[in-house]
Design a protein around this motif. Structure first.
Motif, PDB file in Angstrom:
ATOM      1  N   UNK A 159       2.817  12.699 -11.192  1.00  0.00           N
ATOM      2  CA  UNK A 159       3.487  11.781 -12.109  1.00  0.00           C
ATOM      3  C   UNK A 159       4.144  10.619 -11.376  1.00  0.00           C
ATOM      4  N   UNK A 160       4.539  10.844 -10.130  1.00  0.00           N
ATOM      5  CA  UNK A 160       5.225   9.802  -9.366  1.00  0.00           C
ATOM      6  C   UNK A 160       4.274   9.166  -8.340  1.00  0.00           C
ATOM      7  N   UNK A 161       3.091   8.784  -8.829  1.00  0.00           N
ATOM      8  CA  UNK A 161       2.094   8.185  -7.942  1.00  0.00           C
ATOM      9  C   UNK A 161       2.068   6.668  -8.037  1.00  0.00           C
ATOM     10  N   UNK A 162       3.018   6.093  -8.777  1.00  0.00           N
ATOM     11  CA  UNK A 162       3.103   4.642  -8.891  1.00  0.00           C
ATOM     12  C   UNK A 162       2.286   4.039 -10.011  1.00  0.00           C
ATOM     13  N   UNK A 163       1.626   4.881 -10.826  1.00  0.00           N
ATOM     14  CA  UNK A 163       0.783   4.347 -11.904  1.00  0.00           C
ATOM     15  C   UNK A 163       1.289   4.716 -13.299  1.00  0.00           C
ATOM     16  N   UNK A 164       2.280   5.612 -13.380  1.00  0.00           N
ATOM     17  CA  UNK A 164       2.740   6.085 -14.683  1.00  0.00           C
ATOM     18  C   UNK A 164       3.933   5.273 -15.186  1.00  0.00           C
ATOM     19  N   UNK A 165       4.079   5.259 -16.528  1.00  0.00           N
ATOM     20  CA  UNK A 165       5.238   4.633 -17.168  1.00  0.00           C
ATOM     21  C   UNK A 165       6.401   5.626 -17.196  1.00  0.00           C
ATOM     22  N   UNK A 166       7.639   5.080 -17.254  1.00  0.00           N
ATOM     23  CA  UNK A 166       8.811   5.963 -17.307  1.00  0.00           C
ATOM     24  C   UNK A 166       8.754   6.916 -18.489  1.00  0.00           C
ATOM     25  N   UNK A 167       8.395   6.388 -19.667  1.00  0.00           N
ATOM     26  CA  UNK A 167       8.422   7.239 -20.848  1.00  0.00           C
ATOM     27  C   UNK A 167       7.336   8.311 -20.787  1.00  0.00           C
ATOM     28  N   UNK A 168       6.232   8.028 -20.102  1.00  0.00           N
ATOM     29  CA  UNK A 168       5.196   9.053 -19.946  1.00  0.00           C
ATOM     30  C   UNK A 168       5.697  10.198 -19.070  1.00  0.00           C
ATOM     31  N   UNK A 210       0.815  -1.220   0.000  1.00  0.00           N
ATOM     32  CA  UNK A 210       0.000   0.000   0.000  1.00  0.00           C
ATOM     33  C   UNK A 210       0.849   1.270   0.000  1.00  0.00           C
ATOM     34  N   UNK A 211       0.230   2.373  -0.356  1.00  0.00           N
ATOM     35  CA  UNK A 211       0.878   3.681  -0.253  1.00  0.00           C
ATOM     36  C   UNK A 211       1.829   3.977  -1.397  1.00  0.00           C
ATOM     37  N   UNK A 212       2.613   5.040  -1.208  1.00  0.00           N
ATOM     38  CA  UNK A 212       3.576   5.498  -2.210  1.00  0.00           C
ATOM     39  C   UNK A 212       4.970   4.991  -1.870  1.00  0.00           C
ATOM     40  N   UNK A 213       5.783   4.795  -2.883  1.00  0.00           N
ATOM     41  CA  UNK A 213       7.144   4.290  -2.679  1.00  0.00           C
ATOM     42  C   UNK A 213       8.056   5.393  -2.155  1.00  0.00           C
ATOM     43  N   UNK A 214       8.719   5.195  -1.006  1.00  0.00           N
ATOM     44  CA  UNK A 214       9.673   6.189  -0.488  1.00  0.00           C
ATOM     45  C   UNK A 214      11.018   6.052  -1.206  1.00  0.00           C
ATOM     46  N   UNK A 215      11.064   6.520  -2.427  1.00  0.00           N
ATOM     47  CA  UNK A 215      12.212   6.304  -3.314  1.00  0.00           C
ATOM     48  C   UNK A 215      13.520   6.751  -2.681  1.00  0.00           C
ATOM     49  N   UNK A 216      14.495   5.864  -2.732  1.00  0.00           N
ATOM     50  CA  UNK A 216      15.853   6.107  -2.249  1.00  0.00           C
ATOM     51  C   UNK A 216      15.904   6.373  -0.750  1.00  0.00           C
ATOM     52  N   UNK A 217      14.891   5.942  -0.026  1.00  0.00           N
ATOM     53  CA  UNK A 217      14.991   5.948   1.437  1.00  0.00           C
ATOM     54  C   UNK A 217      15.605   4.614   1.829  1.00  0.00           C
ATOM     55  N   UNK A 218      16.907   4.614   1.999  1.00  0.00           N
ATOM     56  CA  UNK A 218      17.632   3.362   2.201  1.00  0.00           C
ATOM     57  C   UNK A 218      17.171   2.636   3.448  1.00  0.00           C
ATOM     58  N   UNK A 219      16.886   3.367   4.498  1.00  0.00           N
ATOM     59  CA  UNK A 219      16.523   2.723   5.764  1.00  0.00           C
ATOM     60  C   UNK A 219      15.274   1.853   5.607  1.00  0.00           C
ATOM     61  N   UNK A 220      14.211   2.391   5.012  1.00  0.00           N
ATOM     62  CA  UNK A 220      12.992   1.599   4.872  1.00  0.00           C
ATOM     63  C   UNK A 220      13.136   0.512   3.815  1.00  0.00           C
TER      64      UNK A 220
END
Length: 435
Positions: free
Chosen positions: A318-327, A186-196
């Protein structure tokens, strides 16, 4: 468009094309097993096995199911024989000479904690060989940057499963966490949060231990850690956690990260401004990093404080976990100067305050003294995570009396380094284990 930018766009397109071609590349397809009652489409001439696999819940007391790493469910998602595994890897440009067995792959759902220490759940992929010894060593494979939750190893059979199928095909179990907020978490990805990312990875190992035992392929407790890109940084930090006693059941045997951004403050951020990181990747990564890290650190109060118009109104969505990289690439500008306000552009060049704290908080993967052997795989032409990251990590380890070899794969870009390095990591793990 510069050559480096063109290569980065083509790399994104290549990964996406693999997903598009998945249903057509029947010679490389494993038997996909859906959760729905209807059998998944398959090119194999045999019935699909049931998706759900029954496992017993942990039995360490009334509160066992609330423990970190407690297993919630196991679902079989793929099975393939040796020839199919080799074909899958060949279709993705990866050498498969170390593959001796077929594989069975399972999606695990398990309990873990979020960046604030609150209970949550996560998913990951456990892959087991169909042959070899009864008790299995375990490989932890931590994946690279993914903006779409459906790309995660447990959710999609594509490039994110290359290491899992390689290592399982060589005779080891593989635990590949999706991380928080990706896959079925669930939720959003905490990108580059190494601890979690490390807590989710440790808890994935625990869930894998339970599932493997229930599937009658118990684990030895020996762990070999690898990971690519973002996952390379996670692998180093996971190794540290294991050697510092994160779980008494697991013993770190070797570390082999690939193309990790180990030094954000000293290498990766400066490389955004001196040409070592290409513009396309720089915009994609920094947009993701600022949006995700702002939930954990005081980076900006309003998107307009950091991002120019019209991007300030769209970047967080855009960074909600549903978009493609190219989009995302199409929706954002071609360079950091066009993405960030002039003031924030200079702030990123000379970080301080919350921005500097966020960088330093995630820069501790290499400032420790591993007892296990370490190899750092990298490519000289990588314009996503420049090879200077690996040299910086090796230098930090050397200051603590540890010799870590930088395995320069030559004039290869980011993804090319991954393709070439992954089979070499398998062979090195074989050498370390004596198998």
């Amino acid at each position: 468009m510069s050559d480096d930018t063109y290569k980065s766009v083509k790399s994104i397109e290549t990964q996406r094309n693999w997903r598009t071609r998945q249903g057509l590349a029947v010679t490389a397809a494993l038997l996909l097993v859906g959760v729905a009652a209807a059998p998944a489409a398959t090119a194999l001439d045999r019935p699909a096995p049931a998706g759900a696999v029954s496992v017993r819940a942990p039995s360490a007391g009334a509160d066992a199911d609330a423990r970190r790493g407690a297993l919630i469910s196991v679902t079989r998602v793929a099975v393939g024989d040796t020839a199919q595994v080799k074909a899958f890897l060949a279709e993705r440009g990866t050498a498969a000479d170390s593959v001796r067995y077929g594989v069975r792959a399972y999606r695990l759902t398990y309990r873990t904690v979020d960046p604030y220490g609150e209970p949550t759940t996560a998913t990951g992929l456990l892959t087991l060989p169909t042959g070899g010894g009864h008790r299995l060593d375990l490989v932890s494979d931590t994946h690279g940057t993914m903006v779409n939750r459906s790309y995660a190893p447990s959710a999609e059979e594509d490039f994110g499963r290359i290491p899992s199928y390689l290592h399982a095909g060589a005779g080891r179990a593989v635990a590949a966490p999706d991380y928080l907020g990706l896959g079925g978490g669930p939720g959003l990805h905490p990108y580059m949060d190494t601890r979690s990312s490390v807590t989710a990875s440790v808890d994935m190992l625990r869930a894998a231990r339970t599932a493997a035992r229930q599937l009658d392929r118990p684990l030895t407790g020996d762990v070999y850690a690898t990971g690519f890109s973002q996952g390379g940084q996670v692998a180093m930090a996971l190794g540290r956690a294991l050697e510092e006693g994160a779980d008494r059941h697991f013993r770190l045997k070797a570390l082999a990260p690939v193309s990790g951004p180990y030094d954000l403050e000293g290498v990766e951020i400066p490389a955004l401004f001196d040409g070592r990181v290409n513009d396309t990747s720089g915009v994609l990564y920094i947009g993701y990093w600022l949006v995700a890290q702002n939930r954990l650190h005081p980076l900006y109060k309003d998107p307009a404080d950091a991002f120019r118009a019209p991007y300030a109104d769209r970047v967080e969505g855009l960074y909600d976990g549903t978009h493609e990289e190219e989009d995302i690439v199409r929706a954002l500008p071609a360079s950091l100067k066009e993405l960030l306000t002039p003031a924030y552009y200079e702030k990123l060049r000379h970080p301080e305050g919350g921005l500097l704290a966020a960088l330093r908080d995630n820069d501790h993967g290499c400032d420790w003294k591993p007892a296990a052997p370490v190899r750092l795989y990298a490519g000289a032409a990588d314009t996503d995570a420049p090879i200077a990251n690996a040299h910086s990590c090796a230098a930090q380890l050397a200051e603590r009396g540890v010799r870590a070899s930088v395995m320069n794969q030559g004039d290869l870009d980011h993804f090319g380094t991954f393709q070439v390095s992954a089979p070499k990591v398998v062979r090195w793990f074989d050498a370390v284990s004596g198998s």
